[in-house]
Design a protein around this motif. Structure first.
Motif, short mmCIF file in Angstrom:
data_model
loop_
_atom_site.label_atom_id
_atom_site.label_comp_id
_atom_site.label_asym_id
_atom_site.label_seq_id
_atom_site.Cartn_x
_atom_site.Cartn_y
_atom_site.Cartn_z
N LEU A 156 -29.54 -1.40 32.47
CA LEU A 156 -30.61 -0.99 33.38
C LEU A 156 -30.09 -0.51 34.74
CD1 LEU A 156 -33.76 -0.95 33.41
CD2 LEU A 156 -33.65 -3.17 34.57
N MET A 157 -29.16 -1.26 35.33
CA MET A 157 -28.78 -1.01 36.72
C MET A 157 -28.09 0.34 36.94
SD MET A 157 -30.30 -3.43 38.11
CE MET A 157 -29.86 -2.91 39.77
N PRO A 158 -27.20 0.81 36.05
CA PRO A 158 -26.60 2.13 36.30
C PRO A 158 -27.64 3.25 36.39
CG PRO A 158 -25.31 0.93 34.68
CD PRO A 158 -26.57 0.14 34.89
N LEU A 159 -28.67 3.21 35.51
CA LEU A 159 -29.69 4.25 35.57
C LEU A 159 -30.51 4.15 36.84
CD1 LEU A 159 -31.21 6.61 34.32
CD2 LEU A 159 -32.59 4.97 33.02
N LEU A 160 -30.94 2.93 37.20
CA LEU A 160 -31.70 2.77 38.44
C LEU A 160 -30.86 3.17 39.65
CD1 LEU A 160 -33.51 -0.65 37.79
CD2 LEU A 160 -34.48 1.65 37.63
N GLY A 161 -29.58 2.82 39.63
CA GLY A 161 -28.70 3.19 40.73
C GLY A 161 -28.54 4.69 40.85
N VAL A 179 -38.91 -0.04 42.16
CA VAL A 179 -37.72 -0.63 41.55
C VAL A 179 -37.66 -2.13 41.88
CG1 VAL A 179 -35.19 -0.69 41.60
CG2 VAL A 179 -36.38 1.50 41.46
N LEU A 180 -37.97 -2.49 43.12
CA LEU A 180 -37.96 -3.91 43.49
C LEU A 180 -38.94 -4.70 42.63
CD1 LEU A 180 -37.83 -3.71 47.39
CD2 LEU A 180 -35.94 -4.06 45.80
N PHE A 181 -40.11 -4.12 42.36
CA PHE A 181 -41.07 -4.79 41.49
C PHE A 181 -40.57 -4.84 40.05
CE2 PHE A 181 -44.69 -4.33 38.51
CZ PHE A 181 -45.23 -5.60 38.68
N VAL A 182 -40.01 -3.74 39.57
CA VAL A 182 -39.50 -3.70 38.20
C VAL A 182 -38.41 -4.76 38.00
CG1 VAL A 182 -38.13 -2.29 36.59
CG2 VAL A 182 -40.15 -1.32 37.70
N LEU A 183 -37.59 -4.99 39.00
CA LEU A 183 -36.55 -6.01 38.88
C LEU A 183 -37.15 -7.40 38.66
CD1 LEU A 183 -33.92 -4.90 41.56
CD2 LEU A 183 -33.86 -4.54 39.08
N THR A 184 -38.36 -7.63 39.16
CA THR A 184 -39.01 -8.93 38.93
C THR A 184 -39.44 -9.08 37.48
OG1 THR A 184 -41.31 -8.25 39.43
CG2 THR A 184 -39.90 -8.87 41.29
N LEU A 185 -39.53 -7.97 36.73
CA LEU A 185 -39.90 -8.01 35.32
C LEU A 185 -38.69 -8.18 34.41
CD1 LEU A 185 -42.43 -5.00 35.28
CD2 LEU A 185 -42.89 -7.41 35.79
N ARG A 233 -31.84 -11.86 41.57
CA ARG A 233 -32.40 -10.62 42.11
C ARG A 233 -31.65 -10.10 43.33
NH1 ARG A 233 -38.37 -12.80 41.46
NH2 ARG A 233 -38.43 -12.77 39.17
N ALA A 234 -31.22 -10.97 44.23
CA ALA A 234 -30.52 -10.47 45.42
C ALA A 234 -29.26 -9.71 45.02
CB ALA A 234 -30.18 -11.62 46.37
N ALA A 235 -28.53 -10.25 44.03
CA ALA A 235 -27.31 -9.56 43.57
C ALA A 235 -27.66 -8.21 42.95
CB ALA A 235 -26.57 -10.43 42.57
N MET A 236 -28.75 -8.17 42.17
CA MET A 236 -29.15 -6.91 41.55
C MET A 236 -29.61 -5.90 42.60
SD MET A 236 -28.45 -7.21 38.41
CE MET A 236 -27.11 -8.30 38.90
N ILE A 237 -30.35 -6.37 43.60
CA ILE A 237 -30.77 -5.47 44.67
C ILE A 237 -29.55 -4.96 45.42
CG2 ILE A 237 -32.11 -5.28 46.81
CD1 ILE A 237 -33.97 -7.47 45.64
N GLY A 238 -28.55 -5.83 45.59
CA GLY A 238 -27.30 -5.39 46.21
C GLY A 238 -26.64 -4.28 45.43
N TRP A 239 -26.53 -4.47 44.10
CA TRP A 239 -25.96 -3.41 43.26
C TRP A 239 -26.77 -2.13 43.37
CZ3 TRP A 239 -21.34 -3.03 41.63
CH2 TRP A 239 -20.61 -4.15 41.21
N PHE A 240 -28.09 -2.27 43.34
CA PHE A 240 -28.97 -1.10 43.43
C PHE A 240 -28.78 -0.37 44.76
CE2 PHE A 240 -33.30 0.43 44.73
CZ PHE A 240 -33.37 1.49 43.86
#
Length: 456
Positions: free
Chosen positions: A30-35, A138-144, A151-158
């Motif tokens: 997920l994260m590479p595409l969102l990034g 995207v922030l909302f989608v990460l909660t799903l 989440r903080a680490a994922m938001i950091g990557w994003f």
């Protein structure tokens, strides 16, 4: 992967291997595409900072007119952010993100054919309308997809994508300006055309590759889906989270406004710095291409900070100082950039400032979903982001006004420094209030609060 805070429940030890495998799978799928989406989006926001170096003269714009036009993006963004995120929650991320990318790509291409001030104003406003809902979406989608602990680490990557976008935009923007006259197009026209087309292509990719949620992901096995669904359900039902009957009621939630009021300082400083950094570097007497490559440096430093700060917050299980600390460091660096002697030291201060401004935000953005859920979370996140991004509107008008009156590219940094320092200090007050509120709601939900102080 190190969690950023303790879960409100303890998963069975037998689930540890499944949890690690599921989170790793979701992260790499997920994260590479969102990034990549955010990288393109951010380049399309920032391309105007390079186009400006020629566009202002070609169209006969003053610095103040340019600043107003650039800031109209944030007005369109502000007006449409919350409705866009509520629609996303209803129609799904795949369709809505594809729509966002297609429309912002089209408007960016049209900016390459700007003829006058009115057209510039209209297209910048429409670009904000088109992109509204992407970042909070995207922030909302990460909660799903991710439990709160991750989440903080994922938001950091994003958000590392924003640093990469500034680096890529810096290198490409300067080089594109030097294409001036190629195929009969101005250099600034090449900037808009070359950065708008990738968004149109990526819209098609999103339609084909992005699942709407874990249950629609073909690459996630049944055990992983069940573990993720159970974990996220238990989180949503723990801790007194609120879901309003009407998601727009989240706009009346005082906690949303408290977070929005402190967040506004970060976009104000970020956009004030990143939109004007190329102009500051140009004062060093370098060519457009060299300007672009020099501007890669701050965003490499920022990318490292975005990777490190959320992980340090995880190891120390501390949130407040990982928002306040980087903010205060950035405020000090902005102030020092005005007073230190020599171009090299000024530029070094701006590098530190960029890292501090951006690296505080992943930990900040892990907070709103802890007290809202469902469509209310979508609306609340969008409200915080839309109000906060008015800081960009303020920056794009205040910074050129200050510059015109002072005759300096560096004096506006002092204005940004003061705003950021005040915002960072207020984080102490807001987070303390949120913790008290969370404790009260948990006590109310468990029935342990004294009868006389329970709240609805």
């Amino acid at each position: 992967m190190t969690p950023t805070q303790t879960l409100p429940f303890d998963p069975p030890a037998a689930d540890d291997a499944l949890a690690r495998r599921t989170i790793a799978t979701v992260t790499w799928r997920l994260m590479p595409l969102l990034g990549l989406m955010y990288l393109i989006a951010y380049i399309d926001r920032q391309n105007i900072s390079y186009a400006k170096l020629q566009m202002v003269g070609d169209l006969g714009l003053s610095e103040s007119v340019y600043g107003l036009g650039a800031s109209l993006f944030f007005l369109g963004y502000f007006l449409c952010e919350v409705p866009a995120n509520v629609i996303l929650e209803r129609v799904g991320a795949r369709l809505w993100f594809a729509r966002i990318m297609a429309t912002w790509g089209l408007v960016t291409v049209l900016l390459g054919f700007t003829q006058n001030t009115a057209m510039f104003y209209a297209l910048r406003f429409l670009l904000g309308v088109a992109e509204a809902g992407f970042f909070p979406g995207v922030l909302f989608v990460l909660t799903l997809w991710f439990p709160q602990a991750h989440r903080a680490a994922m938001i950091g990557w994003f958000m590392i994508a924003s640093a990469l976008a500034n680096a890529v935009g810096a290198a490409v923007g300067g080089a594109l300006l030097d294409l001036d006259g190629t195929l009969g197009l101005k250099g600034w026209q090449w900037v808009f055309l070359s950065t708008g087309l990738p968004a149109l292509v990526l819209a098609v990719v999103v339609l084909r590759a992005l699942p709407d949620g874990p249950e629609a992901a073909p690459w996630l096995d049944r055990a992983g889906r069940d573990w993720l669904a159970d974990t996220l359900l238990r989180e949503r039902d723990t801790g007194g989270k609120v879901e309003h009957g009407n998601p727009f009621a989240a706009l009346l939630d005082r906690r949303v406004w408290m977070l929005a009021s402190v967040y506004v300082a970060f976009p104000l400083a970020a956009y004030g710095l990143s939109y004007w950094l190329p102009t500051v570097v140009r004062s060093f007497g370098v060519s457009n291409t060299v300007n672009g490559f020099i501007n890669i440096i701050p965003w490499v430093v920022t990318g490292f900070a975005l990777w490190w700060v959320p992980r340090h917050a995880a190891r120390t299980a501390e949130q407040t100082w990982h928002v306040v600390g980087p903010g205060l460091v950035a405020a000090a660096a902005l102030a020092l950039s005005v007073v230190v002697p020599g171009s090299a030291l000024k530029f070094a201060c701006l590098c530190v400032a960029a890292a501090g401004i951006f690296s505080a935000q992943p930990v900040f953005w892990s907070l709103p979903p802890t007290f809202l859920k469902g469509a209310s979370a979508a609306a609340g996140i969008a409200a915080i982001n839309s109000v906060g991004n008015l800081g960009g509107f303020i920056a794009q008008n205040a910074v050129p006004m200050i510059r015109d009156r002072s005759g300096s590219d560096l004096v506006p940094m002092m204005f940004l420094s003061i705003c950021l320092m005040l915002g960072a200090c207020m984080v102490f007050v807001v987070l303390a209030a949120l913790r008290r509120d969370a404790s009260r709601r948990v006590a109310d939900a468990s029935g342990t609060a004294p009868e006389g102080i329970r709240h609805a």
